[in-house]
Write a protein that holds these residues in place. Structure first.
Motif, short mmCIF file in Angstrom:
data_model
loop_
_atom_site.label_atom_id
_atom_site.label_comp_id
_atom_site.label_asym_id
_atom_site.label_seq_id
_atom_site.Cartn_x
_atom_site.Cartn_y
_atom_site.Cartn_z
N SER A 197 0.74 -1.26 0.04
CA SER A 197 -0.11 0.15 -0.03
C SER A 197 0.74 1.28 -0.01
O SER A 197 0.15 2.52 -0.12
CB SER A 197 -0.96 0.05 1.20
N PRO A 207 0.83 5.96 -0.96
CA PRO A 207 -0.61 5.21 -0.68
C PRO A 207 -1.64 5.65 -1.77
O PRO A 207 -2.56 4.77 -2.18
CB PRO A 207 -0.87 5.61 0.67
N ASP A 208 -1.78 7.15 -1.96
CA ASP A 208 -2.97 7.71 -2.92
C ASP A 208 -2.71 7.01 -4.27
O ASP A 208 -3.60 6.62 -4.95
CB ASP A 208 -2.91 9.07 -2.62
N VAL A 217 -3.63 3.45 -4.52
CA VAL A 217 -5.18 3.40 -4.69
C VAL A 217 -5.59 3.49 -6.22
O VAL A 217 -6.20 2.93 -6.82
CB VAL A 217 -5.70 4.41 -3.79
N HIS A 244 -7.30 -1.36 0.14
CA HIS A 244 -6.69 -2.03 1.27
C HIS A 244 -7.78 -1.95 2.45
O HIS A 244 -8.14 -0.81 2.70
CB HIS A 244 -5.33 -1.27 1.58
N THR A 291 -13.84 2.12 -4.14
CA THR A 291 -12.60 2.69 -4.52
C THR A 291 -12.50 2.08 -6.09
O THR A 291 -11.91 2.62 -6.90
CB THR A 291 -11.33 2.44 -4.02
N ALA A 323 -5.46 8.09 3.59
CA ALA A 323 -4.69 7.85 2.52
C ALA A 323 -5.25 6.73 1.61
O ALA A 323 -5.05 6.49 0.54
CB ALA A 323 -3.30 7.50 3.01
N LEU A 324 -5.81 5.41 2.41
CA LEU A 324 -6.32 4.34 1.78
C LEU A 324 -7.53 4.66 0.98
O LEU A 324 -7.87 3.74 0.13
CB LEU A 324 -6.60 3.34 2.94
N MET A 325 -7.90 5.93 1.26
CA MET A 325 -9.16 6.20 0.19
C MET A 325 -8.73 6.85 -1.22
O MET A 325 -9.26 7.49 -2.07
CB MET A 325 -10.07 7.22 1.09
N GLY A 326 -7.20 6.70 -1.24
CA GLY A 326 -6.73 7.55 -2.39
C GLY A 326 -6.55 8.88 -2.01
O GLY A 326 -6.35 9.69 -3.23
N VAL A 327 -6.72 9.55 -1.04
CA VAL A 327 -6.44 10.99 -0.74
C VAL A 327 -4.96 11.29 -0.36
O VAL A 327 -4.23 10.63 0.19
CB VAL A 327 -7.06 11.37 0.70
N ASN A 328 -4.47 12.21 -1.17
CA ASN A 328 -3.06 12.59 -0.87
C ASN A 328 -2.78 13.45 0.27
O ASN A 328 -3.34 14.65 0.48
CB ASN A 328 -2.68 13.57 -2.34
N THR A 329 -2.55 12.78 1.31
CA THR A 329 -2.66 13.26 2.65
C THR A 329 -1.49 14.67 2.88
O THR A 329 -1.86 15.41 3.53
CB THR A 329 -2.42 12.25 3.77
#
Lengths: 240, 292
Positions: A48, A69-70, A73, A79, A150, B181-187
């Motif tokens: 991830s 991570p982003d 995705v 995940h 997602t 972040a796991l949602m695809g958000v660029n933290t």
């Protein structure tokens, strides 16, 4: 679909993964079983993009996987983390919508939302409720639903049955099979080896950062060493 | 009664400026779980930016105001990039962030002392000092403007957080940044936006403080009170920060009006200690617990 070659990961001065190689084909359910601290979560967190490998590579659909991570995705891997990590401060609906954060096609998102509600009617009933008020089992369903939003093709699941009552554990594994029938590929990390082997096609056994054995589930479940270490008894039924 | 209303209006006006500062503390705390003490320095520089835009650049009030806010937005982002990002990348313990924040705060203050000098400066009279008569009430024009602009900024902020996709992502990051972040958000971008928002509001607050009082390098110390207000309302909660600030501003002016202005800060700290003893999470602090 996913190909990992000679992956080494260290953090906090500990070598958590010492040369992992594995492969997941499209449409498969592959499980990784192993004791606490074997490196299962480390492996998922590395895929991830939360942990940086010191050596080795991860290929996804033939190309090198991003290391943030982003972006992971975005490339189609989602995940479901250990402990679910749902957003307790937001409504059930907002949690699901956040799963679709990267998607701009509103119509497709709404359709997927309906699919998730069809799969988990309980979530539909609790749409406007704060996610923190859900029961443990409902939270696990929300975490899975959120991952489905997602639109990823490969779903990484970290200990989905952890902390759930036996009846709910059964439901969770049924849902995993349903998700596969929706065309998704699943990499499942589980301590409940008995259940994991029952649902998966192939398995890898992880011990202290190394893969000690791998193969089709029938072969793994029949391996005397695996039976002794992870299935708990000769009959192999006590972990259910 | 008239005197009470008069004090109440002053209190609301000063409380709304505390709120502008307090939400900056709260936003950063909600995402990164540490108190960004460099925020006071950013507010102080906002006051200077506005002052020099008016006096050196001779800009009209509104462009000067906007320039000051743009300056503090950039400054807040710069502080994040230099003082905190390297720590984030190393997963440093939160204590290191606080030390880095204190360092940044001292640095900003001393840069100003060394370059601009420690003297007190007074804003040119942009807003007429003559009050507006509302019946028997005399309301300061500046107080009225401060209250109005602050209310607009805070409403805008809350709408952004509550209604937009990005705002939801900020709330999600506040709950759990990894899951976000796991949602695809660029933290990393979320953190940048949060610092930018805090910085912008710091600029608004800095200019108002400069206009209401004077500009000097230690003006950032006043922001300690907005930090108290944020803790009072519940650190990490935006409505809490606003409520805490308005309450603190009102209590302060009432104390100054009826008892003595000497007691004003004493009361502020007594309230803080009281809140910490009896309700450590503040009026609207986070209390949700994860279920197993």
């Amino acid at each position: 679909m996913l190909k990992i070659r000679d992956l080494h990961v260290s953090y906090g001065g500990i070598r958590a993964l010492k040369g992992i190689s594995l492969e997941v084909q499209a449409g498969e359910i592959v499980t990784i079983i192993g004791a606490n601290g074997a490196g299962k979560s480390t492996l998922l967190n590395t895929i991830s993009g939360f942990l940086k490998p010191s050596r080795g590579e991860i290929l996804y659909k033939g190309s090198k996987l991003a290391k943030r991570p982003d972006l992971v995705v975005r490339s189609g891997i989602c995940h479901v983390p250990e402990g679910r990590l749902i957003f307790a401060n937001l409504s059930v609906l907002d949690n699901l919508r956040l799963g679709a954060y990267l998607r701009s096609d509103k119509k497709a998102v709404l359709e997927d939302l309906e699919k998730v509600f069809a799969l988990f009617p309980r979530l539909k009933e609790r749409e406007q409720q704060m996610a923190g008020t859900l029961s443990g089992g409902e939270q696990q369903m929300l975490a899975m639903g959120r991952a489905l939003m997602t639109e990823g093709d490969l779903i990484l699941m970290d200990e989905p049955s952890l902390g759930l009552a036996p009846l709910l554990v059964k439901t969770v594994f049924e849902i995993i099979e349903t998700i596969r029938s929706m065309g998704k590929t699943i990499l499942l990390v589980e301590q409940n080896a008995f259940k994991a082997l029952a649902v998966a096609d192939r398995a890898y056994v992880l011990e202290q950062g190394r893969i000690v054995t791998s193969g089709p589930v029938a072969q793994i479940a029949g391996d005397p060493a695996v039976r002794a270490a992870y299935l708990g008894s000769k009959s192999g039924k006590s972990c259910g | 009664m008239i005197q009470f209303l008069q004090q109440l209006i002053n209190g609301l006006s000063i409380g709304s400026v505390y709120a502008l500062m307090a939400v900056g503390y709260s936003l950063v705390y909600s995402i990164m779980s540490f108190s960004n003490f460099a925020h006071g320095g950013v507010i102080m520089l906002g006051a200077y930016f506005g002052f020099f835009a008016l006096t050196l650049l001779k800009l009209p009030f509104i462009p000067a105001f906007i320039l000051a806010c743009a300056g503090t937005t950039l400054l807040a982002i710069l502080v994040e990039r230099i003082a905190y990002k390297p720590l984030r990348e190393r997963n440093a313990p939160f204590l290191y962030f606080i030390i880095s924040a204190m360092g940044a705060s001292i640095l900003l203050e001393n840069i100003v002392i060394a370059t601009i000098g420690p003297t007190f400066r007074t804003y040119p009279p942009v807003i007429p000092r003559t009050p507006i008569q509302l019946g028997a009430l005399a309301v300061g024009r500046l107080d009225l403007i401060m209250f109005f602009i602050s209310a607009v900024c805070l409403t805008g902020l809350i709408l952004f957080i509550e209604k937009t996709k990005m705002g939801k992502a900020i709330q999600a990051a506040a709950y759990n940044i990894k899951a976000c972040a796991l949602m695809g958000v660029n933290t990393d971008k979320i953190i940048l936006i949060v610092f930018g928002l805090g910085g912008f509001l710091a600029g608004v607050a800095g200019v108002f403080f400069g206009m209401k009082y004077t500009v000097y390098p230690q003006i950032g110390n006043i922001t300690t009170k907005s930090f108290i207000a944020a803790v009072f309302g519940g650190l990490g909660s935006l409505p809490g920060a606003v409520l805490g600030s308005v309450l603190l501003g009102t209590i302060e002016t009432l104390v100054a009006g009826y008892l003595s202005s000497q007691f004003r800060d004493l009361i502020a700290f007594v309230i803080l200690i009281g809140v910490l003893i009896f309700r450590p999470s503040g009026i609207m602090g986070k209390t949700t617990v994860d279920k197993a």
